[in-house]
Design a protein around this motif. Structure first.
Motif, short mmCIF file in Angstrom:
data_model
loop_
_atom_site.label_atom_id
_atom_site.label_comp_id
_atom_site.label_asym_id
_atom_site.label_seq_id
_atom_site.Cartn_x
_atom_site.Cartn_y
_atom_site.Cartn_z
N GLY A 282 -86.22 -9.43 3.93
CA GLY A 282 -87.39 -8.93 3.22
C GLY A 282 -87.04 -7.83 2.25
N TYR A 283 -86.25 -6.86 2.71
CA TYR A 283 -85.87 -5.74 1.85
C TYR A 283 -85.04 -6.25 0.66
N LEU A 284 -84.07 -7.10 0.95
CA LEU A 284 -83.21 -7.60 -0.13
C LEU A 284 -84.03 -8.35 -1.19
N LEU A 285 -84.94 -9.19 -0.73
CA LEU A 285 -85.76 -9.93 -1.68
C LEU A 285 -86.60 -8.96 -2.53
N GLY A 286 -87.25 -8.01 -1.87
CA GLY A 286 -88.12 -7.07 -2.60
C GLY A 286 -87.36 -6.28 -3.64
N VAL A 287 -86.19 -5.75 -3.27
CA VAL A 287 -85.48 -4.89 -4.22
C VAL A 287 -84.80 -5.72 -5.32
N TYR A 288 -84.40 -6.92 -4.99
CA TYR A 288 -83.84 -7.80 -6.01
C TYR A 288 -84.89 -8.07 -7.09
N LEU A 289 -86.05 -8.47 -6.62
CA LEU A 289 -87.10 -8.89 -7.55
C LEU A 289 -87.67 -7.71 -8.35
N ALA A 290 -87.87 -6.58 -7.68
CA ALA A 290 -88.46 -5.43 -8.36
C ALA A 290 -87.51 -4.93 -9.46
N THR A 418 -90.75 5.24 0.82
CA THR A 418 -89.65 4.83 1.69
C THR A 418 -90.11 3.59 2.49
N GLU A 419 -91.32 3.64 2.94
CA GLU A 419 -91.87 2.60 3.81
C GLU A 419 -92.08 1.27 3.09
N THR A 420 -92.39 1.32 1.79
CA THR A 420 -92.74 0.06 1.10
C THR A 420 -91.50 -0.67 0.58
N GLY A 421 -90.36 0.01 0.50
CA GLY A 421 -89.11 -0.64 0.11
C GLY A 421 -88.87 -0.72 -1.39
N HIS A 422 -89.90 -0.95 -2.16
CA HIS A 422 -89.76 -1.07 -3.62
C HIS A 422 -91.11 -0.79 -4.28
N PRO A 423 -91.12 -0.66 -5.61
CA PRO A 423 -92.39 -0.36 -6.30
C PRO A 423 -93.46 -1.40 -6.00
N THR A 440 -100.40 1.94 -13.16
CA THR A 440 -101.04 0.67 -13.55
C THR A 440 -101.49 -0.19 -12.37
N LYS A 441 -100.87 -1.35 -12.13
CA LYS A 441 -101.45 -2.31 -11.18
C LYS A 441 -100.46 -2.83 -10.15
N PRO A 442 -100.99 -3.48 -9.10
CA PRO A 442 -100.09 -3.94 -8.02
C PRO A 442 -99.08 -5.00 -8.45
N PHE A 443 -97.97 -5.02 -7.74
CA PHE A 443 -96.91 -6.03 -7.86
C PHE A 443 -97.52 -7.39 -7.48
N LYS A 469 -103.46 -4.33 1.91
CA LYS A 469 -104.23 -5.18 2.82
C LYS A 469 -103.54 -6.45 3.27
N ARG A 470 -102.31 -6.60 2.87
CA ARG A 470 -101.60 -7.83 3.18
C ARG A 470 -100.13 -7.47 3.38
N PRO A 471 -99.41 -8.12 4.29
CA PRO A 471 -97.99 -7.78 4.45
C PRO A 471 -97.17 -8.23 3.23
N TRP A 472 -96.04 -7.56 3.00
CA TRP A 472 -95.12 -7.95 1.92
C TRP A 472 -93.71 -7.92 2.51
N PRO A 473 -92.79 -8.71 1.97
CA PRO A 473 -91.49 -8.87 2.63
C PRO A 473 -90.72 -7.58 2.88
N ALA A 474 -90.73 -6.62 1.92
CA ALA A 474 -89.90 -5.42 2.06
C ALA A 474 -90.61 -4.28 2.79
N MET A 475 -91.71 -4.57 3.44
CA MET A 475 -92.41 -3.50 4.18
C MET A 475 -91.57 -3.02 5.35
#
Ligand code: 7RM
Length: 648
Positions: A282-290, A418-423, A440-443, A469-475
């Motif tokens: 999850g963390y790797l995906l989030g930081v790669y994409l962000a 720190t908790e969310t992993g990425h922007p 601005t707005k959500p990812f 309100k919804r889980p995300w992979p890098a949480m």
């Protein structure tokens, strides 16, 4: 919450549409992504996850038993493999991964293959010291390539790293080592900062005295003969000696998607810092994409995130995100004003930096220093800028835009934790029309909302608490060794929603405007420090009876630390003691937590149930009229304090 402040912000009418180059060739330029991701968030993340290298694909995208999340269940992968091996197999192998500059001016360039080789070797070193999958390794270093190498070496063998910022004290280091029961500590013989030497090894020695879990200490030689480091036979080892005969290849561990990747300590409202737990896929995906989408990383970019790896920004925007994307990065060891205040701009020019990322506190410092420093250098290589860590005020945004970006670099004001992993609330350079000082707005795929005290969504134009309100992979998955605290801190204020601890407002266009923390956490130069921690450090001093600490608006730091202390009877309230107490906090926590202001109080204002009313202290410090004092046990206490404060 500072409601009047946001009204001023919202009058901010300037807008900056995406420049044509970004609209055409930005890594993300399809505005349809949001709708698609909202319709099927799991499908969206799963599609993106195919860009990673998997040893075995996942069986199921998400298991969500609020607040417990598991992503990409059954998948197997390795983070260092994704950040290194996959580049080394291509023409990128001899591409510069890290262009490093030491504060004294020495330089090192490491290609992807160099980093890969050193990571393999150090992974073998760790194994040789008995580190196994799941074991914790503490890292206490300055900004040297070995820190990044050690982090990747840990994840290569499935060990969990816990980086402790090199500016923290021995005691803070020891607390973090003990909470994680780390087996190995990697540190340095010292580090350079503003021309002086940070005594890393001395602090480490002191910490290890009260950290019995540490079996081995590995020491990177950085300052050499300038260091007063001593080595303890049997326990301490020089990095370069262990590396000299380490084998060149270490098979990457096939990690489960949900295996723990690292823990990083962050301040909370109460008690000791929390070890925020991040997992592999999850963390790797989030930081790669962000990094790919927000910072638009391309093959020939030279990226520079001027944060310290000791904070989450350095994890996400130096060690993991950019390396997963295979870009070239600049890394700098020291202070931005050494030897002169143009150091960063000199480096941007010298290395042709194309994307530069820093914090509002730094931008405000540059503003104070004056425009002559950036003006002395050719900054035309820059094409994109970033800001992170705290709300950026419109003046600072405009200054950054004009004097660093020369009006042609979009600014990515990225909100995250720190908790969310990425922007998670952030612009995208090819899509978003910017408004100065709005994140601005959500990812895509992220559902952010603003709610009132009862947890009801506040309509556009209103303010309240920021929630997800919804889980995300890098949480984050939990708090290390303290699952109850995870539930309590993040998921109890509003059941079913992640409570970020930030206040925010949304304008009529749905843009988010962040207002700062709503809890007792201060944001000092972009670093989270809890009022509790500083109070505890003050009370630890023998002269102090009680302490109350508040964050106070500070021109450069965002918030400065303002402390009120009452002394043990018989102790004199001298100016020397003020200095001693400030120094005491710096010793206990680190220089970053040294109070900017410290006042003596005969007594502190308290409620009948004994809670210190920080709100009143804030009013006093801000020079405001005192609000409601009816719940006070003794209203004269605060009146006296206000009088005294105004006299000083
Ligand atoms: C990345 C980081 C998190 C806290 C967060 C906010 C504040 C961070 C912004 C911001 C306004 C931003 N992680 N914060 N970014 N506030 N605009 N763009 O800083 O865990 O150390 O801090 O920082 O209050 O809750 S952190």
């Amino acid at each position: 919450m500072a409601d009047d402040a946001i009204e001023v912000l919202l009058e901010e009418g300037r807008t900056f549409p995406p420049p044509d180059e970004f609209k055409q060739s930005g890594n993300l330029n399809d505005p349809g992504v949001w709708e698609k991701a909202d319709k099927d968030p799991e499908g969206f993340w799963a599609e993106q996850a195919q860009q990673l290298d998997w040893f075995k694909p996942w069986d199921k995208v998400l298991e969500w038993d609020c607040p417990w999340a598991k992503w990409f269940i059954g998948g197997k992968l390795n983070v260092s493999y994704n950040c290194l091996d996959r580049h080394v197999k291509t023409a990128r192998k001899n591409k510069a991964a890290i262009i490093w500059e030491g504060e004294p001016g020495d330089e090192r360039v490491l290609t992807y293959r160099d980093v890969w080789r050193e990571v393999n070797k150090f992974a073998n070193v760790l194994k040789g010291l008995g580190v196994q999958k799941g074991d914790r390794v503490a890292l206490y270093l300055g900004m040297v390539p070995e820190l990044l190498i050690a982090m990747h070496a840990c994840n290569r063998i499935g060990a969990v790293h816990s980086v402790v910022f090199g500016g923290f004290s021995a005691e803070s280091l020891s607390d973090r080592i003990n909470d994680a029961s780390a087996k190995v500590l990697v540190t340095g013989d010292g580090g350079y900062r503003r021309g002086t030497i940070i005594p890393l090894k001395k602090n480490a020695d002191e910490a290890v005295e009260s950290s019995p879990s540490i079996e081995h200490v590995v020491v990177v030689r950085r300052v050499g003969s300038e260091s007063d480091a001593t080595m303890k036979e049997g326990r301490d080892h020089w990095w370069h000696e262990l590396m000299a005969d380490a084998p060149l290849w270490c098979e990457p561990e096939q990690m489960d998607s949900e295996d723990m990747l690292f823990s990083l300590y962050t301040s909370g409202t109460t008690g000791k810092p929390k070890g925020i737990v991040h997992t592999t896929a999850g963390y790797l995906l989030g930081v790669y994409l962000a990094n790919k989408w927000v910072f638009d990383m391309k093959e020939d970019d030279v990226f520079w995130c001027a944060a310290d790896i000791g904070w989450v920004t350095g994890h996400t925007h130096i060690v993991y995100g950019p390396m997963a994307n295979g870009v070239t990065q600049v890394m700098y060891e020291g202070s931005p004003d050494w030897p002169d205040k143009d150091r960063l701009w000199r480096m941007v020019e010298k290395y042709g930096v194309t994307i530069f990322h820093t914090a509002p506190t730094a931008i405000r410092t540059f503003m104070r220093w004056g425009t002559e420093f950036p003006a002395a250098h050719d900054l035309s290589s820059l094409r994109l800028l970033g800001s992170v860590g705290e709300p950026i005020n419109p003046e600072a945004w405009m200054w950054y835009h004009e004097h660093i970006g020369h009006q042609n670099c979009p600014i990515m004001d990225t909100w995250w934790q720190t908790e969310t992993g990425h922007p998670l609330i952030t612009p995208f350079p090819g899509i978003t029309t910017l408004k100065p000082a709005s994140a601005t707005k959500p990812f895509p795929g992220v559902e952010a909302d603003i709610v009132d005290e009862q947890g009801n969504s506040v309509p556009l134009g209103g303010g309240g608490y920021l929630v997800l309100k919804r889980p995300w992979p890098a949480m984050l998955r939990t708090v290390f060794n303290d699952p109850d605290r995870y539930v309590e801190t993040y998921w109890s204020r509003f059941p079913g929603m992640y409570f970020a601890g930030d206040g925010a407002k949304r304008d009529k266009d749905g843009y988010f405007w962040l207002l700062g923390r709503v809890d007792d956490v201060m944001n000092v130069s972009g670093h989270r420090i809890s009022t509790m921690e500083v109070e505890s450090a003050l009370v630890d001093h023998q002269a102090v009876a009680e302490a109350a600490v508040i964050g106070k608006q500070h021109e450069v730091k965002g918030q400065g630390i303002c402390a009120f202390v009452s002394l043990i009877t018989g102790v004199d309230n001298t100016p020397e003691l003020v200095d001693e107490l400030r120094a005491h906090v710096a010793k206990k926590i680190g220089a970053i937590a040294r109070p900017d202001e410290l006042y003596y109080a005969a007594e502190l204002p308290k409620t009948r149930s004994g809670k210190i009313m920080r709100r009143l202290l804030r009013d006093i410090a801000d020079g405001k009229a005192l609000g409601d004092t009816t719940t006070l046990a003794d209203p004269t206490v605060v009146a006296k304090l206000k009088e005294q404060y105004e006299d000083e």
